[in-house]
Scaffold this active site. Structure first.
Site, PDB file in Angstrom:
ATOM      1  N   TRP A 142      -9.055   8.869  -7.912  1.00  0.00           N
ATOM      2  CA  TRP A 142     -10.453   9.378  -8.503  1.00  0.00           C
ATOM      3  C   TRP A 142      -9.984   8.998 -10.078  1.00  0.00           C
ATOM      4  CZ3 TRP A 142     -14.910  10.692  -7.358  1.00  0.00           C
ATOM      5  CH2 TRP A 142     -15.185  11.109  -5.834  1.00  0.00           C
ATOM      6  N   ASN A 162     -10.778   3.280   2.677  1.00  0.00           N
ATOM      7  CA  ASN A 162     -10.534   3.126   1.353  1.00  0.00           C
ATOM      8  C   ASN A 162     -11.401   2.490   0.576  1.00  0.00           C
ATOM      9  OD1 ASN A 162      -8.670   3.213  -0.924  1.00  0.00           O
ATOM     10  ND2 ASN A 162      -8.586   0.941  -0.662  1.00  0.00           N
ATOM     11  N   TRP A 220     -20.398  13.527 -19.633  1.00  0.00           N
ATOM     12  CA  TRP A 220     -20.694  13.610 -18.317  1.00  0.00           C
ATOM     13  C   TRP A 220     -21.973  14.448 -18.214  1.00  0.00           C
ATOM     14  CZ3 TRP A 220     -17.854  10.592 -15.466  1.00  0.00           C
ATOM     15  CH2 TRP A 220     -16.490  10.648 -15.825  1.00  0.00           C
ATOM     16  N   GLU A 279       0.959  -1.257  -0.019  1.00  0.00           N
ATOM     17  CA  GLU A 279      -0.114  -0.208  -0.181  1.00  0.00           C
ATOM     18  C   GLU A 279       0.799   1.330  -0.050  1.00  0.00           C
ATOM     19  OE1 GLU A 279      -3.138  -0.444  -0.810  1.00  0.00           O
ATOM     20  OE2 GLU A 279      -2.931  -2.218  -0.401  1.00  0.00           O
ATOM     21  N   TRP A 284       1.537   1.839  -3.450  1.00  0.00           N
ATOM     22  CA  TRP A 284       0.445   2.573  -4.226  1.00  0.00           C
ATOM     23  C   TRP A 284       0.813   4.034  -4.129  1.00  0.00           C
ATOM     24  CZ3 TRP A 284      -2.530   1.317  -8.047  1.00  0.00           C
ATOM     25  CH2 TRP A 284      -2.846  -0.270  -8.348  1.00  0.00           C
ATOM     26  N   TRP A 304     -15.521  13.141 -12.501  1.00  0.00           N
ATOM     27  CA  TRP A 304     -14.701  12.709 -11.312  1.00  0.00           C
ATOM     28  C   TRP A 304     -13.910  14.054 -10.869  1.00  0.00           C
ATOM     29  CZ3 TRP A 304      -9.378  13.759 -11.741  1.00  0.00           C
ATOM     30  CH2 TRP A 304      -8.829  13.827 -12.875  1.00  0.00           C
TER      31      TRP A 304
HETATM   32  P1  FAD Z   1      -3.604   1.924   4.890  1.00  0.00           P
HETATM   33  O1  FAD Z   1      -4.452   0.967   4.571  1.00  0.00           O
HETATM   34  O2  FAD Z   1      -3.090   1.542   6.427  1.00  0.00           O
HETATM   35  O3  FAD Z   1      -2.358   2.057   4.233  1.00  0.00           O
HETATM   36  C1  FAD Z   1      -1.183   2.807   4.553  1.00  0.00           C
HETATM   37  C2  FAD Z   1      -0.685   3.900   3.772  1.00  0.00           C
HETATM   38  O4  FAD Z   1      -0.524   3.386   2.338  1.00  0.00           O
HETATM   39  C3  FAD Z   1      -1.884   5.075   3.426  1.00  0.00           C
HETATM   40  O5  FAD Z   1      -1.740   5.890   4.594  1.00  0.00           O
HETATM   41  C4  FAD Z   1      -1.445   5.567   2.118  1.00  0.00           C
HETATM   42  O6  FAD Z   1      -0.484   6.640   2.220  1.00  0.00           O
HETATM   43  C5  FAD Z   1      -1.062   4.387   1.277  1.00  0.00           C
HETATM   44  N1  FAD Z   1      -2.279   3.846   0.601  1.00  0.00           N
HETATM   45  C6  FAD Z   1      -3.255   2.914   1.175  1.00  0.00           C
HETATM   46  N2  FAD Z   1      -3.928   2.695   0.192  1.00  0.00           N
HETATM   47  C7  FAD Z   1      -3.662   3.577  -0.849  1.00  0.00           C
HETATM   48  C8  FAD Z   1      -4.291   3.526  -2.203  1.00  0.00           C
HETATM   49  N3  FAD Z   1      -5.466   3.214  -2.861  1.00  0.00           N
HETATM   50  N4  FAD Z   1      -3.506   4.560  -2.983  1.00  0.00           N
HETATM   51  C9  FAD Z   1      -2.310   5.538  -2.746  1.00  0.00           C
HETATM   52  N5  FAD Z   1      -1.877   5.131  -1.602  1.00  0.00           N
HETATM   53  C10 FAD Z   1      -2.408   4.257  -0.619  1.00  0.00           C
HETATM   54  N6  FAD Z   1      -5.057   8.647  -0.007  1.00  0.00           N
HETATM   55  C11 FAD Z   1      -4.583   9.692   0.552  1.00  0.00           C
HETATM   56  O7  FAD Z   1      -3.379   9.516   1.161  1.00  0.00           O
HETATM   57  N7  FAD Z   1      -4.905  10.850   0.228  1.00  0.00           N
HETATM   58  C12 FAD Z   1      -6.153  11.121  -0.785  1.00  0.00           C
HETATM   59  O8  FAD Z   1      -6.436  12.359  -0.905  1.00  0.00           O
HETATM   60  C13 FAD Z   1      -6.808   9.764  -0.977  1.00  0.00           C
HETATM   61  N8  FAD Z   1      -7.805  10.108  -1.869  1.00  0.00           N
HETATM   62  C14 FAD Z   1      -8.650   8.814  -2.343  1.00  0.00           C
HETATM   63  C15 FAD Z   1      -9.795   9.040  -3.203  1.00  0.00           C
HETATM   64  C16 FAD Z   1     -10.172   8.137  -3.643  1.00  0.00           C
HETATM   65  C17 FAD Z   1     -11.502   8.251  -4.487  1.00  0.00           C
HETATM   66  C18 FAD Z   1      -9.774   6.413  -3.130  1.00  0.00           C
HETATM   67  C19 FAD Z   1     -10.575   5.559  -3.625  1.00  0.00           C
HETATM   68  C20 FAD Z   1      -8.852   6.531  -2.333  1.00  0.00           C
HETATM   69  C21 FAD Z   1      -8.126   7.903  -1.974  1.00  0.00           C
HETATM   70  N9  FAD Z   1      -6.886   7.558  -1.358  1.00  0.00           N
HETATM   71  C22 FAD Z   1      -6.296   8.784  -0.813  1.00  0.00           C
HETATM   72  C23 FAD Z   1      -6.215   6.347  -1.073  1.00  0.00           C
HETATM   73  C24 FAD Z   1      -6.819   5.508   0.282  1.00  0.00           C
HETATM   74  O9  FAD Z   1      -7.938   5.455   0.303  1.00  0.00           O
HETATM   75  C25 FAD Z   1      -5.983   6.029   1.530  1.00  0.00           C
HETATM   76  O10 FAD Z   1      -4.623   6.421   1.308  1.00  0.00           O
HETATM   77  C26 FAD Z   1      -6.150   5.184   2.794  1.00  0.00           C
HETATM   78  O11 FAD Z   1      -7.598   4.959   2.913  1.00  0.00           O
HETATM   79  C27 FAD Z   1      -5.577   6.157   3.879  1.00  0.00           C
HETATM   80  O12 FAD Z   1      -6.008   4.996   5.020  1.00  0.00           O
HETATM   81  P2  FAD Z   1      -4.837   4.237   5.954  1.00  0.00           P
HETATM   82  O13 FAD Z   1      -3.846   5.318   6.206  1.00  0.00           O
HETATM   83  O14 FAD Z   1      -5.580   3.650   6.978  1.00  0.00           O
HETATM   84  O15 FAD Z   1      -4.432   3.194   4.907  1.00  0.00           O
END
Ligand code: FAD
Length: 487
Positions: free
Chosen positions: A392, A351, A315, A284, A287, A369
């Site tokens: 997005w 997420n 759209w 993650e 990502w 979007w």
């Molecule tokens: P954990 O599951 O604990 O993951 C650890 C870290 O990994 C996160 O803090 C984050 O930095 C990274 N990570 C995890 N999932 C993703 C992912 N899918 N893409 C990129 N990095 C990821 N994340 C943001 O940090 N900022 C945003 O503005 C943001 N906008 C989003 C918008 C949409 C529509 C979607 C679907 C996802 C978005 N995310 C965003 C990705 C993701 O949802 C969040 O990073 C995650 O929910 C953060 O929670 P966590 O720290 O508990 O994640």
């Protein structure tokens, strides 16, 4: 002319609001010169995207924590406001600085501005040194075997892993290592008025979060104790406290990805977490790295479709009533409403639910979007220039390694699968708390007697669905069919 060894270094804090594992801070101290720290609130450079309201709330607390941490270290810290192109050279002059040091930024406008600042400083005889304090790998360091940027996550992540373990985090400096530079005049953090007052909508944010480096450290420890074991299995479950909630701390640089990488490795070595959970968590972080890799390739990431064929997408004009329902969590689809209310009250959303809410806006309501990206930008405490745009575009199907457009999330099935007992929905949509579990994701299927027993009258206590999902899905797929094929 060589500057005197007594001439200070100015450390410019930006998206790295921490003292531990901060390469710019470590380099500043290593010079042996006196050091002064500065944060510049830049709302004057025209090309920078202004922070959203929730991010500003976070920043105000994070800066307070940083200022206290600097004071405890004996490091003078000043806050100023202005456009970096002139304000940073001025601060360097005021401090009599021989050198400016910062950690790099990757947004196109910020990077361009930093180049301009650097050129101005160097013309004035001030040396500049910059570092990577934000990512495991610089976006341009990870390439295909042919040396080209990558567009798909799996090969990108393999290329990252082939680079080997990231170096261990730098230790937090001790007071003894600090020679204090001159105190600069500046503003009080509250002068920036970043916290809301009339109305004060931030009560839920204050309850949910502790911004700052110490808050980040506590949250990491809690995640390693309680969330990491089982992360691979549970990370899609919004009803469980199974993810790290590190995202806002990473966004503001209160923790580094390197620190997280090594913290979960240490947990594995101590037997506190199975390897598969550690690997999943690291992927993650991968990502996040990938989003920055894409941001580097696509400077207009938050506004322009990565796949140009989506420029012709038909759209719908956003309907104000439907938009209001989506913003407020009143769409009549409980998992969507729970997510949008979690976002509104806490500044964060799980997420899986982000994906469901984004799909609902883009595909069920057929709204561009970019409208959703902008709402999240304003309301998320973790609103991130790379992750938000990448995600997005991923949901919309117009990104680089995106979900295919025809993958339309069904909000009922998604709710039943990932919140099977309705615990998440009932937390954020309390009007459904007594609805029997089998109807909690589709209350309109309950009988009137069942709803009455649960104290719910649809259309009064909780809305009817604002759109029929099956028909909306057909409309979205028909719109997609009109696009030219992918090149
Ligand atoms: P954990 O599951 O604990 O993951 C650890 C870290 O990994 C996160 O803090 C984050 O930095 C990274 N990570 C995890 N999932 C993703 C992912 N899918 N893409 C990129 N990095 C990821 N994340 C943001 O940090 N900022 C945003 O503005 C943001 N906008 C989003 C918008 C949409 C529509 C979607 C679907 C996802 C978005 N995310 C965003 C990705 C993701 O949802 C969040 O990073 C995650 O929910 C953060 O929670 P966590 O720290 O508990 O994640």
């Amino acid at each position: 002319m060589p500057s005197s060894p007594e001439a200070p270094v100015l450390l410019w804090f930006r998206e790295d609001l921490r003292l531990g594992d901060n390469p710019a801070l470590a380099a500043a101290l290593e010079t042996g010169r006196p050091v002064t720290a500065l944060y510049l609130f830049d709302d004057a450079s025209p090309d920078l995207r202004p922070l959203g309201a929730a991010s500003k709330w976070w920043l105000s607390y994070s800066l307070k924590a940083l200022a206290e941490d600097c004071a405890a270290l004996g490091l003078p810290f000043a806050l100023r406001r202005g456009g970096a192109a002139t304000a940073i050279p001025k601060a360097a002059k005021d401090a009599g600085a021989a050198q400016l040091i910062w950690n790099r930024r990757y947004e196109a406008a910020e990077a361009k501005l930093d180049d301009e600042v650097q050129a101005r400083l160097e013309r004035a005889g001030v040396e500049v040194a910059t570092f990577n304090g934000r990512l495991l790998h610089e976006p341009w360091e990870v390439t295909s075997k042919a040396g080209t940027p990558l567009k798909v996550f799996s090969p990108f992540w393999r290329a990252c892993q082939a680079k080997g373990e990231p170096p261990p985090p730098l230790p937090r400096p001790t007071k003894r290592a600090v020679a204090a530079g001159p105190a600069l005049d500046g503003l009080a953090i509250d002068d920036l008025a970043m916290e809301p007052s009339t109305p004060d909508w931030a009560g839920g944010l204050r309850d949910a979060w502790t911004p700052g480096e110490a808050g980040a450290r506590e949250a990491v420890a809690e995640f390693i104790d309680e969330g990491l074991r089982g992360y691979a299995r549970d990370r899609d479950r919004p009803d469980r406290p199974s993810t790290s909630r590190m995202s806002p701390h990473l966004r503001f640089g209160e923790v580094s990805p390197r620190q997280l990488w090594h913290a979960v490795e240490a947990a594995k070595a101590e037997g506190a977490a199975p390897g598969q959970d550690v690997e999943k968590f690291r992927s993650e972080l991968g990502w996040r790295e990938f989003s920055y890799h894409l941001l580097h390739q696509h400077p207009d990431f938050a506004t322009r479709n990565v796949q140009p064929r989506f420029d012709a997408f038909p759209w719908a004009k956003p309907d104000p009533e439907q938009m209001r329902a989506w913003h407020k969590g009143l769409t009549g689809y409980p998992i969507v409403d729970a997510g949008m209310r979690q976002l509104w009250t806490t500044g964060w959303m799980h997420n899986r639910v982000r994906m469901i809410c984004a799909s609902f806006l883009i595909k069920d309501l057929l709204v561009d979007w970019r409208e959703g990206e902008a709402w999240f930008w304003d309301t998320l405490v973790d609103a991130d220039p790379a992750n938000n745009a990448a995600s997005w575009q991923w949901v919309a199907g117009c990104g680089a390694d995106a979900a295919p457009y025809f993958r339309v999330f069904n909000p009922i099935l998604q709710g039943e699968k990932f919140d099977p007992d309705g615990v998440y929905v009932k937390t954020f949509v309390p009007e459904l708390k007594d609805v029997p579990t089998r109807y909690v994701h589709k209350p309109w299927e309950a009988t009137e007697i069942e709803l009455r027993a649960a104290g719910v009258t649809l259309g009064q206590d909780y809305p009817h669905p604002i759109i029929d999902h099956a028909r909306a899905r057909d409309r979205a797929l028909a719109a997609f069919d009109r696009l030219p094929p992918r090149e």
